[in-house]
Design a protein around this motif. Structure first.
Motif, short mmCIF file in Angstrom:
data_model
loop_
_atom_site.label_atom_id
_atom_site.label_comp_id
_atom_site.label_asym_id
_atom_site.label_seq_id
_atom_site.Cartn_x
_atom_site.Cartn_y
_atom_site.Cartn_z
N SER A 482 -24.21 3.71 -43.47
CA SER A 482 -24.90 4.25 -42.31
C SER A 482 -24.65 3.41 -41.06
CB SER A 482 -26.41 4.33 -42.58
OG SER A 482 -26.67 5.15 -43.69
N MET A 483 -24.72 2.09 -41.17
CA MET A 483 -24.51 1.27 -39.98
C MET A 483 -23.09 1.41 -39.45
SD MET A 483 -25.05 -2.81 -39.32
CE MET A 483 -24.43 -3.51 -37.76
N ALA A 484 -22.13 1.52 -40.35
CA ALA A 484 -20.74 1.66 -39.89
C ALA A 484 -20.56 2.95 -39.09
CB ALA A 484 -19.79 1.63 -41.09
N VAL A 485 -21.22 4.02 -39.50
CA VAL A 485 -21.15 5.28 -38.75
C VAL A 485 -21.81 5.12 -37.39
CG1 VAL A 485 -21.90 7.68 -38.71
CG2 VAL A 485 -21.03 6.70 -40.82
N LEU A 486 -22.98 4.46 -37.35
CA LEU A 486 -23.68 4.26 -36.07
C LEU A 486 -22.84 3.41 -35.11
CD1 LEU A 486 -27.31 3.64 -37.36
CD2 LEU A 486 -26.40 5.72 -36.33
N LEU A 487 -22.16 2.39 -35.62
CA LEU A 487 -21.30 1.57 -34.77
C LEU A 487 -20.21 2.41 -34.11
CD1 LEU A 487 -20.91 -1.63 -36.97
CD2 LEU A 487 -21.89 -1.57 -34.68
N ARG A 488 -19.58 3.25 -34.88
CA ARG A 488 -18.52 4.08 -34.31
C ARG A 488 -19.08 5.06 -33.28
NH1 ARG A 488 -14.28 5.65 -39.22
NH2 ARG A 488 -13.76 3.50 -39.80
N ALA A 489 -20.30 5.49 -33.49
CA ALA A 489 -20.90 6.44 -32.56
C ALA A 489 -21.10 5.84 -31.17
CB ALA A 489 -22.23 6.95 -33.11
N VAL A 490 -21.16 4.51 -31.07
CA VAL A 490 -21.31 3.86 -29.76
C VAL A 490 -20.03 3.13 -29.37
CG1 VAL A 490 -23.81 3.66 -29.88
CG2 VAL A 490 -22.39 1.84 -30.84
N GLY A 491 -18.91 3.50 -30.00
CA GLY A 491 -17.61 3.01 -29.56
C GLY A 491 -17.18 1.67 -30.10
N ILE A 492 -17.79 1.19 -31.20
CA ILE A 492 -17.42 -0.09 -31.80
C ILE A 492 -16.65 0.17 -33.08
CG2 ILE A 492 -18.27 -2.27 -32.74
CD1 ILE A 492 -20.78 -1.93 -31.04
N PRO A 493 -15.39 -0.29 -33.19
CA PRO A 493 -14.63 -0.09 -34.42
C PRO A 493 -15.36 -0.71 -35.62
CG PRO A 493 -13.22 -0.90 -32.65
CD PRO A 493 -14.63 -1.03 -32.17
N SER A 494 -15.37 -0.01 -36.73
CA SER A 494 -16.11 -0.51 -37.90
C SER A 494 -15.41 -0.09 -39.17
CB SER A 494 -17.55 0.02 -37.88
OG SER A 494 -17.56 1.42 -38.06
N ARG A 495 -15.75 -0.79 -40.23
CA ARG A 495 -15.31 -0.44 -41.57
C ARG A 495 -16.33 -1.00 -42.55
NH1 ARG A 495 -10.00 -4.48 -41.73
NH2 ARG A 495 -11.09 -6.44 -42.21
N VAL A 496 -16.28 -0.50 -43.77
CA VAL A 496 -17.20 -0.96 -44.82
C VAL A 496 -16.43 -1.88 -45.76
CG1 VAL A 496 -18.62 -0.26 -46.78
CG2 VAL A 496 -18.64 1.10 -44.69
N ALA A 497 -17.02 -3.03 -46.07
CA ALA A 497 -16.41 -3.99 -46.99
C ALA A 497 -17.17 -3.98 -48.32
CB ALA A 497 -16.42 -5.39 -46.39
N ILE A 498 -16.43 -4.17 -49.39
CA ILE A 498 -17.02 -4.19 -50.73
C ILE A 498 -16.61 -5.50 -51.40
CG2 ILE A 498 -17.17 -3.03 -52.96
CD1 ILE A 498 -16.27 -0.50 -51.59
N GLY A 499 -17.55 -6.13 -52.04
CA GLY A 499 -17.26 -7.39 -52.73
C GLY A 499 -18.51 -7.98 -53.32
N PHE A 500 -18.74 -9.27 -53.03
CA PHE A 500 -19.82 -10.00 -53.69
C PHE A 500 -20.47 -10.98 -52.73
CE2 PHE A 500 -16.40 -9.00 -56.59
CZ PHE A 500 -17.04 -8.39 -57.65
N THR A 501 -21.76 -11.22 -52.93
CA THR A 501 -22.44 -12.31 -52.27
C THR A 501 -22.02 -13.62 -52.93
OG1 THR A 501 -24.35 -12.05 -53.72
CG2 THR A 501 -24.39 -10.84 -51.64
N PRO A 502 -22.35 -14.78 -52.33
CA PRO A 502 -21.80 -16.05 -52.85
C PRO A 502 -22.32 -16.48 -54.21
CG PRO A 502 -22.51 -16.29 -50.56
CD PRO A 502 -23.06 -15.00 -51.03
N GLY A 503 -23.30 -15.78 -54.79
CA GLY A 503 -23.79 -16.16 -56.10
C GLY A 503 -24.75 -17.34 -56.05
N TYR A 504 -24.90 -18.03 -57.18
CA TYR A 504 -25.82 -19.16 -57.25
C TYR A 504 -25.07 -20.40 -57.73
CZ TYR A 504 -25.96 -18.31 -62.32
OH TYR A 504 -25.63 -18.14 -63.64
N ARG A 505 -25.67 -21.55 -57.43
CA ARG A 505 -25.03 -22.82 -57.79
C ARG A 505 -25.31 -23.18 -59.24
NH1 ARG A 505 -22.71 -25.53 -53.81
NH2 ARG A 505 -23.29 -25.13 -51.64
N ASP A 506 -24.29 -23.72 -59.88
CA ASP A 506 -24.39 -24.28 -61.22
C ASP A 506 -23.62 -25.59 -61.21
OD1 ASP A 506 -24.75 -24.76 -63.89
OD2 ASP A 506 -23.26 -23.29 -64.56
N GLY A 507 -24.32 -26.68 -60.90
CA GLY A 507 -23.64 -27.96 -60.72
C GLY A 507 -22.81 -27.92 -59.46
N ASP A 508 -21.52 -28.25 -59.58
CA ASP A 508 -20.64 -28.22 -58.41
C ASP A 508 -19.88 -26.90 -58.31
OD1 ASP A 508 -19.07 -28.54 -60.63
OD2 ASP A 508 -17.83 -30.16 -59.80
#
Length: 748
Positions: A482-508
């Protein structure tokens, strides 16, 4: 006087041999489907088609009428298994036909774009059952009516060749053995060059089917099948049908994301699966797998225009339209654990990627590292730059935008959505301020949006407007889309990215699991290139906002230099599905035949035997479910080890039988609250559900060795009785319990 001999109808032998051969050939699908949920529906379909054919011939119906009856039977089976809108649960009305058509259309997309092995989703199950049903009908005609079992081998070879050509590795050896055995029995059913009569001595039939000749044929066919399978694998299409390329996807309707890869199958698992271990990441950043640039109002976001790119094994150029390469340098070691996909996830702006093996490409326009060769992911090292512009620098970003105009395409955007975008950004002086205003619109609690693994029910044909103006409930796909569509509606180039958040720490190290799967937005600013925005209102600490956005959304708070070392709490996984239960193959139905060599066999014993076998197959899921229920209730009553967890799994299975399957990412307490609200449990049921959650948490988190609550059996019965009062099961759900068959996946 002629001695009485036990006779058997040889047409039934040929019918059974044809069905067995089809099922043995279908075993090859085990090499391209990641789980066994397709097996029981496939057996039911093939046996049903064969049984209808046997009944039609028994009552002397013409070939055309028998074939038509088999097709109708196939349609009834598919409707009962895969359609929720069937009349009386099995009759294919217009709504059910449309639903089945949608399933098959989705299956076509999955076949064209999936990377085997893929999860056996309901759509793929429907496609496999339809194909096997048609093959079973043709084989039945060739073997029984035309009496040419050897010719049927061509049909069986086609069944075997499809998964053999799709798999990048050789299919499991036992599938070749099964195919060879089925074909050998099929050849033997021809009755030694058609010397069998219509009713033949049982001993002679058994000797022919299981004698030395059949064993020799089976052995020879097994060797040939192994060699053929190796050849098909060697000249196959590396896990894809010809013409399919990684940029083609499928997925949900409306504003959802369209990608279908093995990644999506991994994210839809019923338990938390570790995907990556990351070393060296100092600055929190999202791990990007792919970006999508095309928005179709009816289909959602799709990846379009992925080029051949450049060799990913050399120093990589800056992304298209980026001239400022300043930021935080990182050297990150990434070890894939449970991840296998043609997209190689990267942090920030990749400068170089090494160690992942050959044939990887980098598309500077899309910011994607990918391969067209299906291969195992290896540990790799990425040198990256994490962009770190200030809000002032992005506000002053000016100049031409040397990127494709497709990132500004607003075709099909509803007028009310474009009007909303303009109203929200009316007082924002720069594109950056407009992007921040749109991001804040979703994350500000005052606007009524909330994160939920289920979207609100649709009220019209426009899913985007439904979400923005009425539902305001969904997960990261809906927010990013939805946000990507709204950005384009006001003239800002946009795209949707797919992936992962940084996760959690386990030691180092950082651990990234299926719980960290995420979608966000990237907006383009001249010179600085693509910058991250995240409109999803997550409250679990997994968000990794860039510094410029954090300061704008939280002006009163100081941005910490690094994510706290403590890992976010991860709920113990909810009970996943019980491992696939073994299905009885069933016994050959025998019937007494009248004495005398020339006497014809009565049709009724065979008819009754086929019906009994069919009813036994239909009753198997319900019997398995009842046996599982009794075993669990007994374990809880006896206070066995893990009794609270056993009781919780029984409650989850009861809910799954009713069409509700809580996500593995939710805690037991959250799941219980949702179930109480969803089913409207009465006071006693609510009290029992909460008591059960307390017992479950005590068992999970308390020191080991503690005895279960003495009142646990009464608590479990209280929950189950309340569920049955609030949501009694219909007949179809009793006969085909979802917790056993797992024919459908819940929305994630």
């Amino acid at each position: 006087m002629t001695a009485n001999r036990a006779l058997i109808d040889t047409s039934l032998v040929a019918t059974a041999a044809g069905a067995l051969a089809v099922l043995c050939s279908a075993a090859a699908f085990a090499g391209v489907l990641a789980d066994g949920r397709w097996m029981f529906p496939a057996v039911l379909t093939v046996v049903g088609v064969a049984a209808v054919g046997a009944l039609g011939r028994r009552f002397r119906r013409r070939l055309a009428l028998t074939g038509l009856a088999q097709l109708i039977g196939l349609l009834l089976i598919l409707t009962a298994l895969f359609c929720d809108q069937a009349v009386l649960g099995v009759l294919p009305g217009p709504a059910a036909i449309g639903e089945l058509g949608d399933q098959l259309a989705r299956a076509g997309e999955l076949v064209r774009t999936g990377v085997p092995p893929v999860p056996a989703e309901p759509a793929l199950q429907a496609l496999v059952c339809l194909g096997l049903g048609v093959v079973a009908l043709v084989v039945d005609v060739i073997v029984v009516t035309l009496r040419s079992p050897a010719v049927a081998g061509l049909m069986l070879l086609c069944v075997f060749a499809i998964p053999a050509s799709l798999a990048d590795d050789m299919l499991p050896w036992w599938t070749f053995t099964a195919g060879a055995l089925g074909y050998a029995v099929l050849l033997a059913s021809g009755g030694q060059h058609r010397k069998w009569r219509r009713h033949e001595d049982r001993n002679r039939v058994a000797h022919t089917l299981f004698g030395r000749t059949t064993v020799a044929v089976a052995g020879t066919a097994g060797v040939i099948a192994l060699l053929t399978g190796a050849a098909f694998t060697g000249v196959g299409t590396e896990g894809r049908l010809p013409g399919a390329v990684p940029e083609q996807f499928s997925g949900t309707d409306g504003i959802g994301l369209q990608p279908f890869t093995s990644l999506r199958g991994q994210l839809n698992r019923d338990r938390v699966v570790e995907l990556f271990r990351v070393r060296g990441l100092r600055q929190d950043s999202y791990l990007r797998a792919m970006t999508l640039r095309k928005f179709d109002p009816q289909r959602g976001w799709e990846l379009e225009g992925l080029t051949q790119g450049v060799d990913a094994g050399v120093d990589l150029p800056l992304p298209e339209g980026t001239t400022i390469g300043r930021g935080i340098p990182e050297r990150v070691e990434i070890q894939p654990i449970g991840y296998r996909d043609p997209w190689l996830p990267v942090f920030g702006t990749p400068n170089a990627v090494t160690g992942m093996g050959p044939n990887w490409r980098y598309d500077p326009a899309a910011g994607i590292v990918f391969t067209q060769i299906n291969q195992e992911s290896r540990p790799y090292v990425e040198r990256a730059t994490i962009p770190d512009p200030t809000p002032e620098e992005l506000r002053s970003a000016r100049g031409p935008m040397p990127i494709t105009a497709a990132y500004l395409d607003t075709s099909g955007t509803p007028p009310q959505v474009a009007d909303l975008a303009r109203r929200l950004t009316a007082t924002a002086p720069t594109p950056f301020d407009k992007a921040v205003a749109l991001n804040r619109y979703f994350t500000d609690p005052a606007n009524g949006f909330r994160y939920d693994l289920k979207t609100a029910p649709a009220t019209g044909g426009d899913a985007l407007s439904d979400f923005l103006f009425r539902g305001k409930r969904g997960f990261c796909e809906q927010y990013a889309s939805s946000m990507a569509v709204l950005l384009r509606a006001v003239g800002i180039p946009s795209r949707v990215a797919i992936g992962f958040t940084p996760g959690y720490r386990d030691g180092d190290e950082r651990v990234i699991t299926t719980e960290d799967a995420h979608a966000w937005v990237e907006a383009y600013f001249p010179g600085w290139g693509w910058q991250t925005f995240d409109p999803t209102p997550l409250s679990d600490g997994r968000t990794a906002l860039p510094g410029f956005l954090h300061r704008e959304l939280n002006p009163a708070r100081q941005l910490p230099s690094q994510m706290p070392g403590q890992a976010p709490s991860i709920a113990p996984p909810t009970a996943g599905p019980v491992p696939w239960a073994e299905r009885p193959d069933g016994a050959d139905a025998g019937a007494a035949h009248p004495p005398g060599e020339t006497a014809g066999a009565s049709p009724w014993p065979i008819t009754i035997g086929v019906l009994v076998l069919g009813l036994a197959l239909l009753a198997t899921p319900a019997v398995v479910r009842e046996a599982r229920r009794r075993r669990r209730l007994h374990a809880v009553a006896a206070g066995a080890e893990g009794a609270a967890g056993t009781a919780w799994r029984e409650v989850l299975d009861e809910c799954q039988d009713r069409g509700t399957r809580p996500a593995a990412t939710e805690t037991a307490r959250l799941v219980a609250t949702g179930l109480i609200e969803h089913y409207g449990l009465d006071e006693s049921g609510t009290k029992a559900m909460r008591a059960l959650v307390v017992a479950v948490e005590r068992e999970w988190y308390a020191p080991p060795g503690q005895a279960p609550e003495a009142t646990l059996p009464e608590t479990l019965h209280g929950v189950l009785d309340s569920l049955r009062r609030a949501a009694p099961l219909d007949l179809r759900s009793r006969l085909f319990p979802r917790s056993v068959l797992q024919l459908r996946q819940a929305n994630s």
